[in-house]
Design a protein around this motif. Structure first.
Motif, PDB file in Angstrom:
ATOM      1  N   GLN A  91       0.835  -1.197   0.000  1.00 32.08           N
ATOM      2  CA  GLN A  91       0.000   0.000   0.000  1.00 32.08           C
ATOM      3  C   GLN A  91       0.869   1.245   0.000  1.00 32.08           C
ATOM      4  OE1 GLN A  91      -2.584  -0.347   3.389  1.00 32.08           O
ATOM      5  NE2 GLN A  91      -3.931  -1.832   2.407  1.00 32.08           N
ATOM      6  N   SER A  92       0.316   2.327  -0.559  1.00 26.60           N
ATOM      7  CA  SER A  92       1.040   3.594  -0.589  1.00 26.60           C
ATOM      8  C   SER A  92       1.225   4.126   0.834  1.00 26.60           C
ATOM      9  CB  SER A  92       0.274   4.619  -1.432  1.00 26.60           C
ATOM     10  OG  SER A  92      -1.019   4.834  -0.908  1.00 26.60           O
ATOM     11  N   LEU A  93       2.344   4.795   1.048  1.00 25.37           N
ATOM     12  CA  LEU A  93       2.698   5.305   2.365  1.00 25.37           C
ATOM     13  C   LEU A  93       2.904   6.810   2.306  1.00 25.37           C
ATOM     14  CD1 LEU A  93       5.330   2.583   3.345  1.00 25.37           C
ATOM     15  CD2 LEU A  93       2.951   2.725   4.130  1.00 25.37           C
ATOM     16  N   PRO A  94       2.519   7.533   3.341  1.00 21.74           N
ATOM     17  CA  PRO A  94       2.727   8.976   3.354  1.00 21.74           C
ATOM     18  C   PRO A  94       4.213   9.327   3.299  1.00 21.74           C
ATOM     19  CG  PRO A  94       1.360   8.273   5.224  1.00 21.74           C
ATOM     20  CD  PRO A  94       1.836   7.054   4.548  1.00 21.74           C
ATOM     21  N   GLY A  95       4.562  10.279   2.443  1.00 19.67           N
ATOM     22  CA  GLY A  95       5.939  10.730   2.336  1.00 19.67           C
ATOM     23  C   GLY A  95       6.832   9.846   1.498  1.00 19.67           C
ATOM     24  N   CYS A  96       6.282   8.733   0.984  1.00 19.38           N
ATOM     25  CA  CYS A  96       7.060   7.821   0.158  1.00 19.38           C
ATOM     26  C   CYS A  96       6.755   8.086  -1.309  1.00 19.38           C
ATOM     27  CB  CYS A  96       6.741   6.373   0.512  1.00 19.38           C
ATOM     28  SG  CYS A  96       7.645   5.152  -0.462  1.00 19.38           S
ATOM     29  N   PRO A  97       7.764   8.357  -2.145  1.00 18.94           N
ATOM     30  CA  PRO A  97       7.500   8.561  -3.573  1.00 18.94           C
ATOM     31  C   PRO A  97       6.748   7.376  -4.163  1.00 18.94           C
ATOM     32  CG  PRO A  97       9.748   9.184  -3.044  1.00 18.94           C
ATOM     33  CD  PRO A  97       9.187   8.518  -1.822  1.00 18.94           C
ATOM     34  N   PRO A  98       5.768   7.621  -5.017  1.00 16.80           N
ATOM     35  CA  PRO A  98       4.981   6.526  -5.600  1.00 16.80           C
ATOM     36  C   PRO A  98       5.865   5.496  -6.293  1.00 16.80           C
ATOM     37  CG  PRO A  98       4.025   8.664  -6.151  1.00 16.80           C
ATOM     38  CD  PRO A  98       5.344   8.945  -5.507  1.00 16.80           C
ATOM     39  N   GLY A  99       5.640   4.234  -5.969  1.00 15.52           N
ATOM     40  CA  GLY A  99       6.398   3.153  -6.571  1.00 15.52           C
ATOM     41  C   GLY A  99       7.563   2.667  -5.730  1.00 15.52           C
ATOM     42  N   LEU A 100       7.966   3.441  -4.738  1.00 20.06           N
ATOM     43  CA  LEU A 100       9.081   3.027  -3.889  1.00 20.06           C
ATOM     44  C   LEU A 100       8.624   2.261  -2.658  1.00 20.06           C
ATOM     45  CD1 LEU A 100      11.584   6.043  -3.943  1.00 20.06           C
ATOM     46  CD2 LEU A 100      11.226   4.201  -5.602  1.00 20.06           C
ATOM     47  N   GLU A 101       7.313   2.033  -2.543  1.00 19.20           N
ATOM     48  CA  GLU A 101       6.801   1.313  -1.385  1.00 19.20           C
ATOM     49  C   GLU A 101       7.384  -0.106  -1.296  1.00 19.20           C
ATOM     50  OE1 GLU A 101       3.712   4.262  -2.768  1.00 19.20           O
ATOM     51  OE2 GLU A 101       4.866   2.659  -3.696  1.00 19.20           O
ATOM     52  N   TYR A 102       7.732  -0.699  -2.454  1.00 18.15           N
ATOM     53  CA  TYR A 102       8.362  -2.022  -2.432  1.00 18.15           C
ATOM     54  C   TYR A 102       9.586  -2.025  -1.521  1.00 18.15           C
ATOM     55  CZ  TYR A 102       5.724  -3.225  -6.714  1.00 18.15           C
ATOM     56  OH  TYR A 102       4.755  -3.488  -7.628  1.00 18.15           O
TER      57      TYR A 102
END
Length: 256
Positions: free
Chosen positions: A30-41
């Motif tokens: 899932q997407s996380l606050p402050g994390c650039p999209p796609g770097l959640e992996y």
């Protein structure tokens, strides 16, 4: 650089009869606050495996092609797909000294990281790397247009040295390579480039031996990148960029 009419698609559906099975992709978090999209992996990982794909045309003709990589987690599940964008004439004339752009896409084909190395005709020598014109640098962006940091070759007497910089160009880590980097089919050892914080090793970018046949006829490489699991995902992405810079500087020469 050559125009990219359409973004490469790193995935496919079911394999055709007689064809290899499609890649098993890591489940998207899932997407996380402050994390650039796609770097959640990257939030879940402390190791990345970066495997370069063998290019049959390059093996048969000895003409340098644009590099492609799969990026996996420790379980072998694919996280990203990376492909190079560079000019044909520069690949042929300049070889590993060429400028290039590396596109990192996720399992939906969305570009989540972009890395760029400008061409510098005088760069590469560790003795002269204190000058910007003589030092190779890769800039890392995520999302595209937003700087995350950079990897810069630094001056040394012999061993390869790099600085990992954040978006404000402040040094975060050093990378120190081995004393002797002599890849080839008969050299079965790995080549670790240690990631250091205040002279303490916290991880490494390691070029792994790929086997006699692959080392003999190709320059396709396998890397392992390790780092603390709780490291900022932005710095993890920058360390991934260090892999491509190290690969291009030391392991891109064709063994033929």
């Amino acid at each position: 650089m050559e125009a990219q009419g359409k973004m490469e698609q790193p995935f496919s559906g079911q394999a055709l009869p007689g064809q290899p099975q499609p890649a098993v992709w890591m489940q998207a978090p899932q997407s996380l606050p402050g994390c650039p999209p796609g770097l959640e992996y990257l939030t879940q990982l402390d190791q990345l495996l970066v495997h370069q794909k063998v290019e049959l045309f390059e093996v048969l003709t000895n003409i340098e092609t644009q590099n492609r990589f799969v990026v996996k987690n420790a379980l072998g599940q694919q996280c990203y797909y990376a492909y190079e964008e560079s000019d044909f004439c520069m690949r042929v004339c300049c070889g590993p000294h060429r400028g290039f752009m590396m596109h990192i896409v996720d399992n939906a084909g969305n570009e989540v990281i972009r890395m760029n190395r400008e061409f510098k005709c005088c760069a590469g020598c560790c003795w002269c790397a204190n000058s910007d014109c003589c030092s190779y640098t890769i800039n890392v962006e995520s999302p595209v247009g937003t700087p995350l940091g950079s990897i810069r070759q630094s001056q040394s007497c012999w061993v390869p040295m790099y600085e990992i910089l954040d978006a404000n160009e402040q040094k975060v880590f050093d990378i120190e390579g081995p004393c002797c980097v002599c890849p080839g089919p008969c050299c079965t050892c790995d080549f670790p480039f240690e990631i250091k914080s205040n002279s303490v090793s916290i991880g490494s970018v390691t070029k792994q031996y790929s086997g006699f046949a692959k080392e003999m006829v190709t320059n396709a490489t396998n890397f392992s990148v390790t780092f603390p699991k709780d490291l900022d995902v932005k710095m993890k992405a920058v360390l991934l960029g260090a892999t491509f810079l190290i690969d291009m500087m030391f392991f891109e020469q064709n063994q033929n």
